[in-house]
Design a protein around this motif. Structure first.
Motif, PDB file in Angstrom:
ATOM      1  N   LEU A 459       6.906  10.118   9.123  1.00  0.00           N
ATOM      2  CA  LEU A 459       6.182   9.020   9.757  1.00  0.00           C
ATOM      3  C   LEU A 459       6.979   7.719   9.695  1.00  0.00           C
ATOM      4  N   ALA A 460       7.773   7.559   8.656  1.00  0.00           N
ATOM      5  CA  ALA A 460       8.586   6.346   8.532  1.00  0.00           C
ATOM      6  C   ALA A 460       9.574   6.206   9.680  1.00  0.00           C
ATOM      7  N   ASP A 461       9.960   7.331  10.274  1.00  0.00           N
ATOM      8  CA  ASP A 461      10.887   7.310  11.400  1.00  0.00           C
ATOM      9  C   ASP A 461      10.187   7.098  12.741  1.00  0.00           C
ATOM     10  N   HIS A 462       8.835   7.181  12.724  1.00  0.00           N
ATOM     11  CA  HIS A 462       8.122   7.166  14.006  1.00  0.00           C
ATOM     12  C   HIS A 462       7.063   6.070  14.125  1.00  0.00           C
ATOM     13  N   LEU A 463       6.717   5.424  13.009  1.00  0.00           N
ATOM     14  CA  LEU A 463       5.661   4.419  13.051  1.00  0.00           C
ATOM     15  C   LEU A 463       6.096   3.147  12.345  1.00  0.00           C
ATOM     16  N   ALA A 464       5.568   2.020  12.826  1.00  0.00           N
ATOM     17  CA  ALA A 464       5.796   0.751  12.144  1.00  0.00           C
ATOM     18  C   ALA A 464       5.175   0.806  10.753  1.00  0.00           C
ATOM     19  N   PRO A 465       5.696   0.036   9.812  1.00  0.00           N
ATOM     20  CA  PRO A 465       5.190   0.113   8.425  1.00  0.00           C
ATOM     21  C   PRO A 465       3.675  -0.052   8.302  1.00  0.00           C
ATOM     22  N   TYR A 466       3.087  -0.984   9.089  1.00  0.00           N
ATOM     23  CA  TYR A 466       1.652  -1.226   8.930  1.00  0.00           C
ATOM     24  C   TYR A 466       0.793  -0.078   9.454  1.00  0.00           C
ATOM     25  N   LYS A 467       1.389   0.868  10.205  1.00  0.00           N
ATOM     26  CA  LYS A 467       0.642   2.008  10.735  1.00  0.00           C
ATOM     27  C   LYS A 467       0.741   3.250   9.846  1.00  0.00           C
ATOM     28  N   ARG A 468       1.570   3.184   8.810  1.00  0.00           N
ATOM     29  CA  ARG A 468       1.802   4.370   7.991  1.00  0.00           C
ATOM     30  C   ARG A 468       0.688   4.552   6.964  1.00  0.00           C
ATOM     31  N   PRO A 469       0.219   5.778   6.765  1.00  0.00           N
ATOM     32  CA  PRO A 469      -0.860   6.033   5.805  1.00  0.00           C
ATOM     33  C   PRO A 469      -0.473   5.675   4.380  1.00  0.00           C
ATOM     34  N   SER A 470      -1.443   5.165   3.633  1.00  0.00           N
ATOM     35  CA  SER A 470      -1.249   4.924   2.208  1.00  0.00           C
ATOM     36  C   SER A 470      -1.306   6.230   1.439  1.00  0.00           C
ATOM     37  N   ASP A 471      -2.144   7.145   1.925  1.00  0.00           N
ATOM     38  CA  ASP A 471      -2.299   8.450   1.292  1.00  0.00           C
ATOM     39  C   ASP A 471      -2.309   9.527   2.363  1.00  0.00           C
ATOM     40  N   ILE A 472      -1.631  10.637   2.074  1.00  0.00           N
ATOM     41  CA  ILE A 472      -1.666  11.811   2.939  1.00  0.00           C
ATOM     42  C   ILE A 472      -2.233  12.956   2.117  1.00  0.00           C
ATOM     43  N   ILE A 473      -3.369  13.467   2.544  1.00  0.00           N
ATOM     44  CA  ILE A 473      -4.089  14.497   1.791  1.00  0.00           C
ATOM     45  C   ILE A 473      -4.039  15.809   2.566  1.00  0.00           C
ATOM     46  N   LEU A 474      -3.445  16.829   1.950  1.00  0.00           N
ATOM     47  CA  LEU A 474      -3.364  18.141   2.587  1.00  0.00           C
ATOM     48  C   LEU A 474      -4.629  18.942   2.280  1.00  0.00           C
ATOM     49  N   MET A 475      -5.198  19.581   3.310  1.00  0.00           N
ATOM     50  CA  MET A 475      -6.392  20.413   3.156  1.00  0.00           C
ATOM     51  C   MET A 475      -6.166  21.746   3.864  1.00  0.00           C
ATOM     52  N   PRO A 476      -6.600  22.856   3.283  1.00  0.00           N
ATOM     53  CA  PRO A 476      -6.428  24.159   3.954  1.00  0.00           C
ATOM     54  C   PRO A 476      -7.062  24.184   5.322  1.00  0.00           C
ATOM     55  N   ALA A 477      -8.206  23.505   5.474  1.00  0.00           N
ATOM     56  CA  ALA A 477      -8.879  23.414   6.770  1.00  0.00           C
ATOM     57  C   ALA A 477      -9.696  22.138   6.800  1.00  0.00           C
ATOM     58  N   LEU A 478      -9.587  21.384   7.891  1.00  0.00           N
ATOM     59  CA  LEU A 478     -10.390  20.176   8.038  1.00  0.00           C
ATOM     60  C   LEU A 478     -11.804  20.579   8.451  1.00  0.00           C
ATOM     61  N   PRO A 479     -12.810  19.870   7.964  1.00  0.00           N
ATOM     62  CA  PRO A 479     -14.186  20.201   8.369  1.00  0.00           C
ATOM     63  C   PRO A 479     -14.345  20.003   9.874  1.00  0.00           C
ATOM     64  N   ALA A 480     -14.951  20.983  10.525  1.00  0.00           N
ATOM     65  CA  ALA A 480     -15.043  20.933  11.984  1.00  0.00           C
ATOM     66  C   ALA A 480     -16.393  21.435  12.453  1.00  0.00           C
ATOM     67  N   ALA A 481     -16.835  20.907  13.577  1.00  0.00           N
ATOM     68  CA  ALA A 481     -18.053  21.379  14.223  1.00  0.00           C
ATOM     69  C   ALA A 481     -17.764  22.706  14.909  1.00  0.00           C
ATOM     70  N   ALA A 482     -18.803  23.317  15.448  1.00  0.00           N
ATOM     71  CA  ALA A 482     -18.627  24.593  16.133  1.00  0.00           C
ATOM     72  C   ALA A 482     -17.718  24.468  17.342  1.00  0.00           C
ATOM     73  N   THR A 483     -17.612  23.269  17.908  1.00  0.00           N
ATOM     74  CA  THR A 483     -16.743  23.051  19.060  1.00  0.00           C
ATOM     75  C   THR A 483     -15.277  22.955  18.669  1.00  0.00           C
ATOM     76  N   GLY A 484     -15.006  22.808  17.360  1.00  0.00           N
ATOM     77  CA  GLY A 484     -13.642  22.593  16.896  1.00  0.00           C
ATOM     78  C   GLY A 484     -13.352  21.130  16.636  1.00  0.00           C
ATOM     79  N   LYS A 485     -14.285  20.254  17.009  1.00  0.00           N
ATOM     80  CA  LYS A 485     -14.092  18.826  16.794  1.00  0.00           C
ATOM     81  C   LYS A 485     -14.141  18.508  15.306  1.00  0.00           C
ATOM     82  N   ILE A 486     -13.176  17.740  14.818  1.00  0.00           N
ATOM     83  CA  ILE A 486     -13.113  17.382  13.401  1.00  0.00           C
ATOM     84  C   ILE A 486     -14.292  16.485  13.037  1.00  0.00           C
ATOM     85  N   LEU A 487     -14.948  16.808  11.930  1.00  0.00           N
ATOM     86  CA  LEU A 487     -16.101  16.034  11.466  1.00  0.00           C
ATOM     87  C   LEU A 487     -15.622  14.906  10.555  1.00  0.00           C
ATOM     88  N   LYS A 488     -15.311  13.787  11.166  1.00  0.00           N
ATOM     89  CA  LYS A 488     -14.793  12.664  10.388  1.00  0.00           C
ATOM     90  C   LYS A 488     -15.841  12.085   9.443  1.00  0.00           C
TER      91      LYS A 488
END
Length: 495
Positions: A459-488
């Motif tokens: 991300l450091a090569d592709h985004l300005a510093p203020y756009k870079r995440p403070s934390d990156i959390i890996l998850m086996p699967a993101l929670p999703a609705a039946a449509t596949g839409k991520i449940l933020k």
């Protein structure tokens, strides 16, 4: 002649029309057998008679809890024939979510359709003390009649009579009941059918949940509006799609980006073209990364079309065109009959697809829907000189970082382009000093190994510093609705 002048009065006219024209043509395939249009029309009539016997009245709300099946289709049309409102609820929702919709809609009757692979629906029925009722379409579990339900007014005009009450949480997590009229649904069904170039010879994949506006309007109603055959599938798996492509010789596939990502994972990437009979493939419901689009096109051998919509617009607002496929991330052009305008970066929409309003929520309705018919989508866009739309992000998801505006979609798009990432979700986290941190949740592709540090370097090569995440959390699967839409909303609770 104007398209609106050619639309029938009710969505229930769709199966009746084709039962008269081509009674022996295939309307549905449920994984076991084909249902002709004559058989579907008979099933609708039988379901309507049962609903009358169970004292469902015009203006009542009928809740259907389940997953894609023939009974769900028949009940949708049967409710419409009685001028009742259909309230579709996905069986895979939690008990709390199901009960919130049942209470808010004030449903007169709730019917649970427990497929053998849907233990969740059976659990909802048991919790609400529904009883088994034998029907020509199998055994349904039927709840007690709600004596407190007050019928809503009934209108002869299709643009005033509500056909479906569909619940959406948006970005707040609080469910809102979107009132969609018969004309809303019929207009999108007709336009969707036309833009896909559908004919009665087409075979479309019906895996997107009918409980969701995309699966209900564009896929189910759009396919049947053209007299084509809809192949119903209650849940997506890559193997089921591969079998349908081969055995059922599908010609149309509509899905969400996560569905196509799963297919690529299953096959180990797009190493060679997958034999198929497709002439049209489409992705909607969430952002489509250009890298994923290119891989899917190489795999399927056809352009992967893109589009944009929202429940409040029934849902389609824009779509790329059959004759001019694109290689970028554009969601195409406004569909015929729909107007758009961009005010301070926000997209506004007006047309026959715009909802009647939010059920029992006049203040929420006034906040987004103007008296002259313009709907504020809440989405940030840019529009090219030729009219093509590009979604930048949701105004309500805006993150303020060091005084700069950061739209999660931009960060997600860069993350999703990484070969080791299947999908991602980016949110803001408030700090005591009034600033916000950027948190990225990432679902890695199981075919690759990746660490948060490696993604941060990328991300450091592709985004300005203020756009870079403070934390990156890996998850086996993101929670999703039946449509596949991520449940933020669930991720937001973790943040």
């Amino acid at each position: 002649m104007d398209l609106l002048d050619t639309l029938p009065a009710r969505i229930s006219d769709i199966p009746r029309r084709w039962a008269q024209r081509t009674p022996h043509a295939h309307a549905l395939h449920d994984g076991q057998r084909h249902w002709t249009y004559a058989e579907l029309d008979t099933a609708v009539a039988q379901a309507a008679e049962l609903l009358r016997r169970w004292q469902l009245r015009p203006g009542d709300r009928l809740a259907i809890v389940g997953e894609n099946c023939v009974a769900q289709v028949a009940l949708t049309f049967a409710a419409a024939a009685l001028d009742a409102w259909i309230v579709h609820i996905n069986g895979r929702l939690s008990g709390r979510e199901v009960d919130v919709v049942l209470r808010h809609s004030g449903a007169r009757l709730a019917i649970y359709l427990p497929l053998s692979m849907s233990p969740e629906t059976s659990a909802h029925a048991a919790r609400n003390q529904a009883v088994p009722m034998p029907t020509p379409l199998g055994t349904w579990l039927v709840g007690a009649l709600n004596p407190h339900c007050v019928p809503e007014p009934v209108h002869a005009a299709s643009e005033q009579q509500v056909a479906a009450l569909l619940y959406t949480s948006g970005t707040t997590g609080a469910p809102k009941g979107v009132m969609l009229s018969h004309r809303n649904l019929l207009f999108i069904a007709a336009v969707s059918s036309s833009l896909r170039g559908l004919t009665p010879d087409d075979r479309a994949y019906g895996v997107l949940p009918i409980t969701h506006v995309y699966g209900l309007t564009s896929v189910m109603l759009g396919t049947l509006y053209a007299g084509a055959c809809l192949h119903l599938c209650p849940r997506f798996t890559p193997d089921a799609l591969l079998n349908a492509l081969h055995d059922e010789r599908l010609t149309i596939v509509q899905g969400v980006p996560a569905m196509y990502a799963r297919l690529l994972e299953k096959l180990g990437g797009a190493q060679r073209k997958l034999p198929n009979h497709l002439r049209f493939a489409y992705a909607g419901g969430s952002p489509l990364a250009p890298t994923l689009k290119a891989q899917v096109e190489a795999l399927l051998g056809v352009p992967l079309h893109n589009g944009y919509g929202l429940t409040e617009a029934a849902p389609t607002v824009s779509q790329t065109r059959l004759d001019t496929p694109r290689s970028d991330s554009s969601v195409g052009y406004p569909i015929p009959g729909v107007e758009v305008r961009v005010d301070n970066g926000e997209l506004w929409v007006r047309g026959p697809n715009v909802m009647r309003g939010y059920y029992q929520e006049p203040a929420l309705t006034v906040a987004v829907l103007r008296d002259d018919g313009w709907l504020n989508t809440g989405d940030m866009v840019r529009q090219d000189a030729d009219g093509a739309l590009f979604i930048i992000g949701r105004s309500k998801e805006l993150i303020i970082r060091s005084g700069f505006n950061v739209y999660p979609l931009e960060v997600e798009t860069v993350l999703n382009a990484h070969p080791a990432v299947t999908q991602s979700a980016v949110l803001g986290r408030a700090r005591a000093d009034g600033d916000e941190d950027i948190i990225a949740f990432v679902e890695p592709d199981p075919r690759h190994q990746v660490t948060p540090a490696e993604l941060a370097s990328y991300l450091a090569d592709h985004l300005a510093p203020y756009k870079r995440p403070s934390d990156i959390i890996l998850m086996p699967a993101l929670p999703a609705a039946a449509t596949g839409k991520i449940l933020k909303s669930q991720l937001r609770q973790m943040v």
